[in-house]
Design a protein around this motif. Structure first.
Motif: not given
Lengths: 407, 107
Positions: A244, A247-248, A251, A272, A276, A279, A327, A381
């Motif tokens: 997490v 990826v967050g 993003a 967020v 995340t 997503w 996202f 992405d």
């Protein structure tokens, strides 16, 4: 009841290549949701259930969709454990292990140490101006935090991270690679030794940790049960918050406008986190086995049928989340499925929320000035899915190379 | 069987009847009352079945238990003196006609 290893009569059969799923499972899931929301997938040996409403329905019926899946990869890797038990046995183990992970304990017992560790890791890299935020920060941070919460005082963050990797490879070893089994076994033996030692200490000196809590639980818990459940927690407890985080951060670094807004309003880190996890869910699916005949998504499954609840797909279901592939931290609040649901709702949810959204992200973005993706790392992405994100049972960034202005 | 009235954030209300001893959350979920998410299925682990008991009845509904009290500090919508987790509130004949308000957000 032996598990049925073939398709239920009338279930559509869909061939999916595991390597394709690992690269990017989302197009395949979208197609399944549209045309075969319950499909037998031979390479997985299970029916994949992919629509949000059906997954929620199954999660709320644990007496039909049992966690006691025979021959599950997790059982083979770690032995009997609470994730593959139903109540009341699941509840006995969960109640014994859970208190140290509840939100008030996280705040009062663990948060200060989490923050100290995060600062120490950033002290080490701050002067370099470049790092892989997965290997150099997120993984050692969550591994050290996990050692603390579990009560494994003698294990290093590196031990924890190595053990976790070895077991997670076993848990997703649908290809049955013997080397992966061997590595997983070495890790689980090492954990058993470390837990036995920690349990001995905690018996004399309770310390508020998970091992201590299980040793002193009202209901009896055997050492072997503590060992196996600690294995499960180490498996997931590293991957999920690390992924997490990665990826967050990825993003936001790809969306400078959103990042600026988040930095101006620290309360939004929570959004967020949840977006995340929706997503790109760190856990993409988990298995269930039917205790009785049951009809779902238009197919009557016989007792013993194996079903994978594909929460990564439910979290991209357009029927629930508009523009589900995007996202978007401003999307209307709808509960995502990343923590699972029902009695097995993620025990680490409150630990992960705090260490990632209250500590890791805010400190990284405030201490590393001018943080940006390293040259060549900037990509859309969808490109990133090819190169950097990996996995379908568990999914996250394999690396996150960044640069900043070193002080 | 006791009846409960759920007042929803959009101003509408839903009336639900359930057997004594049923958790308020279960009564809501079985009857499809929107806004009661109950991710953890009734184990006081997730804080997503939060309700506000109508002030006049708050006393008869009773105070939250210890585990619930902790979780109420972490709900998505603000905690108030009348806050309860509906999974920890058992219906009884004494609570017939209970009115609860469903908060704006659960997650």
């Amino acid at each position: 009841m032996s598990p049925l290893t073939t398709a239920a009569p009338g279930a559509p059969v869909v061939d999916l290549d595991l390597a394709d799923l690992r690269r990017d499972p989302y197009p395949a899931y979208a197609e399944l949701r549209r045309t075969a929301p319950l499909a037998w997938v031979p390479s997985v040996g299970r029916h994949l259930l992919t629509r949000y409403e059906d997954i929620v329905h199954a999660e709320k019926l644990p007496e039909v969709f049992s966690s006691r899946e025979e021959g599950s990869l997790l059982l083979r890797t770690v032995g009997p454990n609470m994730l593959r038990e139903d109540d009341p046995n699941h509840r006995r183990l969960r109640s014994a292990a859970e208190p140290p992970t509840r939100p008030r304990q996280v705040r009062d017992l663990w948060a200060a140490s989490f923050e100290r560790t995060a600062h120490e890791l950033l002290d080490r890299i701050a002067g370099r101006g470049e790092a892989d935020l997965i290997a150099d920060f997120a993984e050692p941070l969550v591994a050290a935090n996990l050692a603390l919460v579990l009560g494994l005082r003698t294990a290093s963050a590196e031990d924890i991270a190595d053990w976790s990797r070895a077991m997670m490879a076993g848990n997703s070893n649908y290809a049955d690679d013997p080397d992966i089994w061997l590595r997983a076994e070495r890790a689980t033996r090492a954990i058993e030794g470390a837990v036995a030692e920690a349990a001995e200490t905690a018996r004399r000196e309770p310390d508020g940790s998970v091992i201590s809590s299980m040793i002193h639980a009202a209901g009896p818990v055997e050492l072997a049960e503590i060992q196996n459940n600690v294995k499960v927690i180490i498996g997931g407890g590293v991957n999920e918050p690390r992924d997490v985080f990665g990826v967050g951060a990825w993003a936001l670094l790809n969306r400078p406008g959103v990042l600026d807004r988040v930095l101006a309003d620290p309360a939004s880190w929570k959004r967020v986190f949840e977006e995340t996890a929706r997503w790109v869910s760190p856990i993409g699916m988990y298995p269930r086995q039917l205790t009785q005949e049951y009809e779902i998504a238009g197919v009557t499954l016989p007792a013993g049928s194996r079903v994978a609840l594909v929460i990564a797909s439910g979290n991209r279901d357009e029927a629930v989340f508009e523009r589900a592939d995007e996202f978007d931290i401003d999307r209307p609040h709808r509960p995502h499925l990343a923590f699972g649901g029902g009695p097995h709702f993620c025990m680490g949810a409150w630990v992960a929320r705090h260490e990632v959204s209250a500590i890791a992200w805010p400190l990284v973005f405030s201490r590393l000035k001018g943080l940006r993706l390293a040259e060549g790392a900037t990509a859309s992405d969808s490109d990133s899915a090819a190169g950097r994100m990996d996995g379908w049972v568990f999914r996250g960034l394999t690396s996150l190379n960044v640069t900043w202005q070193a002080a | 069987m006791p009846t409960v009235i759920f007042q929803l954030p959009d101003g509408t209300e839903r009336k639900v009847t359930a057997a004594s001893g049923t958790a308020l959350m279960q009564a809501a979920v079985s009857n499809g009352v929107p806004g009661i998410v109950a991710e953890c299925g009734g184990n006081a682990s997730c804080a997503t079945c939060h309700v506000y008991v109508d002030a006049a009845q708050s006393e008869s509904a009773g105070p939250p238990n210890d585990v619930e009290d902790e979780m109420l500090d972490f709900t998505a919508s603000e905690r108030r003196p009348t806050s309860r987790l509906s999974c920890q509130l058992q219906l009884s004949d004494a609570l017939d006609g209970l009115v609860v308000h469903v908060p704006e957000e659960q997650v």
